[in-house]
Write an enzyme that holds these catalytic residues in place. Structure first.
Site, PDB file in Angstrom:
ATOM      1  N   ASN A   9     -50.031   0.238   7.943  1.00 48.31           N
ATOM      2  CA  ASN A   9     -49.308   0.345   9.221  1.00 48.31           C
ATOM      3  C   ASN A   9     -47.959   0.978   8.924  1.00 48.31           C
ATOM      4  OD1 ASN A   9     -48.058   0.057  11.656  1.00 48.31           O
ATOM      5  ND2 ASN A   9     -47.840  -2.172  11.538  1.00 48.31           N
ATOM      6  N   HIS A  95     -50.231  -6.505  17.492  1.00 52.28           N
ATOM      7  CA  HIS A  95     -49.271  -6.690  16.393  1.00 52.28           C
ATOM      8  C   HIS A  95     -48.091  -7.531  16.890  1.00 52.28           C
ATOM      9  CE1 HIS A  95     -46.402  -5.876  13.208  1.00 52.28           C
ATOM     10  NE2 HIS A  95     -47.416  -5.460  12.475  1.00 52.28           N
ATOM     11  N   GLY A 175     -42.347  -8.066   7.040  1.00 48.39           N
ATOM     12  CA  GLY A 175     -41.128  -7.312   6.763  1.00 48.39           C
ATOM     13  C   GLY A 175     -40.002  -8.152   6.186  1.00 48.39           C
TER      14      GLY A 175
END
Ligand code: PEP
Length: 263
Positions: A9, A95, A175
């Site tokens: 992604n 997502h 992240g």
């Protein structure tokens, strides 16, 4: 034996000018028999990535990062499933960054799934809990609710026929550099299949590949792929780095060989 999938992604990174070259580099560094590879660049880079891979490595699939839940209409800036024809064969839906930033609901995500399948796109459905929810011991309850919201009404035979993949992505791991443990991810993969069982999927629940996503790197991928319930990874930040992707897909190749998937 369930397929082994590594999906990249790229989020809001790359431009049409540089995406093709990056895709070509990653493709050449990740040739690994038995591993399904997918690259999901931004919409505007789909054509460049598709063209680069068609010349170089057509085994790498191209996916979109999102799709709208309606077919057409007054939805400025949105992209519908039919618009992706010829540009993508996979699509990520639900997502957590879209749930957070675009306020996507489970009901809308369920409709996205339907649109994706109608357009012959393979969906990667993302589910995952917030940190406070995990700390309160509610992680599997939250994921179960997300699955029920998105999957209710979807015919198991049709959905598996369209190659549904589920990505377990704990929101606190995305992240952040803080990944789940392999054991926790595997327990959630089992819980996901149990939820599908509760939705009437019976044996078909075992056919659905479950990926882990959340700060995956070449250094930690082994902890996930060492778990028989986990079938691959949805990779964000590290998917822009060819060295990282080479390491991640190489480890996925070991699992593919152990599962007898490699040619
Ligand atoms: C993602 O974008 O789905 C993701 C898991 O990101 P990261 O690997 O950067 O945590």
């Amino acid at each position: 034996m369930r397929e082994v999938v590594v999906a990249a992604n790229w989020k809001m990174h790359t431009t049409p000018a540089d995406a093709g070259e990056l895709a070509r580099t990653i493709a050449s560094r990740t040739r690994e028999s038995g591993v399904t590879r997918v690259i999901c660049p931004p919409y505007v880079c789909l054509a460049a990535v598709g063209a680069a891979l068609a010349d170089d490595d057509p085994d790498v699939a191209v996916g979109a990062q999102n799709v709208h839940h309606e077919l057409a209409g007054a939805y400025t800036g949105e992209i519908s499933a039919p618009m992706l024809a010829g540009l993508a064969t996979w699509v990520i839906v639900g997502h957590s960054e879209r749930r957070r930033d675009a306020g996507e609901t489970d009901e809308q995500i369920g409709r996205k799934l339907e649109r994706a399948m109608d357009a012959d796109l393979r969906p990667i459905l993302c589910v995952g809990e917030q940190l406070e929810e995990r700390e309160r011991g509610e992680a599997s309850e939250v994921v179960d609710r997300q699955l029920r919201g998105a999957m209710a009404g979807h015919d198991p035979a049709r959905t598996t026929g369209h190659g549904l993949v589920i990505a377990y992505e704990p929101v606190w791991a995305i992240g952040t550099g803080r990944n789940a443990t392999g054991t926790d991810a595997a327990a959630m993969a089992d819980a996901i299949r149990a939820s599908l069982g509760g939705l009437g999927w019976a044996d078909r629940a075992d056919d659905v590949p479950v990926l882990y996503g959340g700060s995956v790197t070449s250094g930690n991928i082994g902890a996930f792929l060492g778990e028989p319930s986990i079938d691959g990874a949805l990779v964000g930040g590290a998917s822009l780095k060819p060295d990282e992707m080479a390491g991640i897909v190489a480890r996925a190749g070991i699992t593919a060989r152990a599962r007898g998937l490699a040619g």
